[in-house]
Design an enzyme around this catalytic site. Structure first.
Site, PDB file in Angstrom:
ATOM      1  N   GLU A  96      62.185  42.997  31.812  1.00  0.00           N
ATOM      2  CA  GLU A  96      61.852  44.418  31.909  1.00  0.00           C
ATOM      3  C   GLU A  96      63.146  45.239  31.927  1.00  0.00           C
ATOM      4  OE1 GLU A  96      59.491  47.271  35.175  1.00  0.00           O
ATOM      5  OE2 GLU A  96      59.804  45.135  35.554  1.00  0.00           O
ATOM      6  N   CYS A 123      55.633  43.306  34.263  1.00  0.00           N
ATOM      7  CA  CYS A 123      55.719  43.031  35.703  1.00  0.00           C
ATOM      8  C   CYS A 123      54.436  43.341  36.482  1.00  0.00           C
ATOM      9  CB  CYS A 123      56.923  43.768  36.282  1.00  0.00           C
ATOM     10  SG  CYS A 123      57.611  42.972  37.764  1.00  0.00           S
ATOM     11  N   LYS A 150      54.402  50.553  30.162  1.00  0.00           N
ATOM     12  CA  LYS A 150      53.898  49.983  31.413  1.00  0.00           C
ATOM     13  C   LYS A 150      52.822  50.873  32.021  1.00  0.00           C
ATOM     14  CE  LYS A 150      55.655  47.948  35.721  1.00  0.00           C
ATOM     15  NZ  LYS A 150      56.878  47.646  36.511  1.00  0.00           N
TER      16      LYS A 150
END
Length: 255
Positions: free
Chosen positions: A37, A140, A108
């Protein structure tokens, strides 16, 4: 499919991060490479002004263009993370490039409280098709929400790619659950290193992993060490296990 992750200490210097990626690709060939990330710019930013200094447009920005060239040179697909800017807003974004072409981007969706101070939430769950194989991309905290993976599965995902920056082991353990409950291989790439702000410290665990469709680890990186993991992953268009010979038909059943 030969897949790999690149676990390293992401610094707040794009050139150093990019040089490290190039040095690894020279030694380790693969079809699909997953990076952490925010893999080119680092994670902690004191405010949106500091973030703006490194954020880029996609795909016109220099980092995406350079990654496209790199993917062509090494005939592979690269999934990497950056801070994206668009119309005065910022996104924690994963970009997919393959063999010299820009394939797409995923923003995200599930942000931490800290990230909400800097980034806008993504609004679209996506899969990307590459040579007949569809990859579902997550970042994540997205992995904590089973709906993200299941929706990608319904869209035809054959493998999950997860870019991460985490310090504890929870996300690592959740990755196994997502592979098992979807009977789908998963590549998790986490970073290492430390970053600090006056009121916040972050220590990143590493422990990147490649899982097969049964949730078994094919490759696990050590904690807090710079390394690359690479192995062959079986991609199957038919999901089944010992108790169910057509898993896709079963998940499509509605009560």
């Amino acid at each position: 499919m030969k897949v790999a992750f690149l676990q390293y200490d992401v610094v707040h210097n794009k050139e150093k991060n990019f040089d490290h990626i190039v040095s690894v690709l020279r030694q380790q060939r693969c079809e699909l490479l997953v990076l952490p990330e925010l893999s080119l710019c680092g994670y902690l930013f004191s405010n949106r002004k500091a973030l703006a200094e490194c954020a880029e447009t996609v795909p016109a920005g220099i980092s995406t263009q350079r990654m496209m060239i790199l993917s062509k040179e090494y005939a592979c697909t690269i999934v990497f993370g950056l801070a994206e800017k668009e119309n005065g807003k910022f996104y924690n974004t994963a970009v997919v490039v393959s063999k010299g072409k820009y394939i797409g981007k995923y923003r995200k969706i599930h942000l931490s409280d800290f990230e909400k101070k800097l980034f806008e939430r993504g609004t679209e769950n996506l899969v990307f098709e590459l040579d007949g194989i569809k990859i579902g991309v997550q970042i994540c905290f997205d992995l904590w929400f089973p709906e993200v993976s299941r929706e990608q599965l319904r869209m035809g995902a054959d493998i999950f790619c997860v870019l991460a920056n985490f310090g504890g082991e929870t996300t690592y353990h959740i990755s196994k659950i997502r592979a098992i409950e979807n009977l789908t291989p998963l590549v998790l790439c986490n970073r290492i290193g430390e970053e600090s702000l006056p009121d916040m410290d972050a220590k990143f665990l590493g422990k990147s992993t490649i899982l097969d469709a049964s949730g078994q680890s094919l490759c696990v990186a050590p904690e807090r060490q710079k390394t690359t993991g690479c192995c062959e992953v079986s991609i199957s268009k038919t999901r089944s296990n010992i108790i169910c010979n057509n898993f896709d038909r079963e998940i499509a059943f509605h009560y």
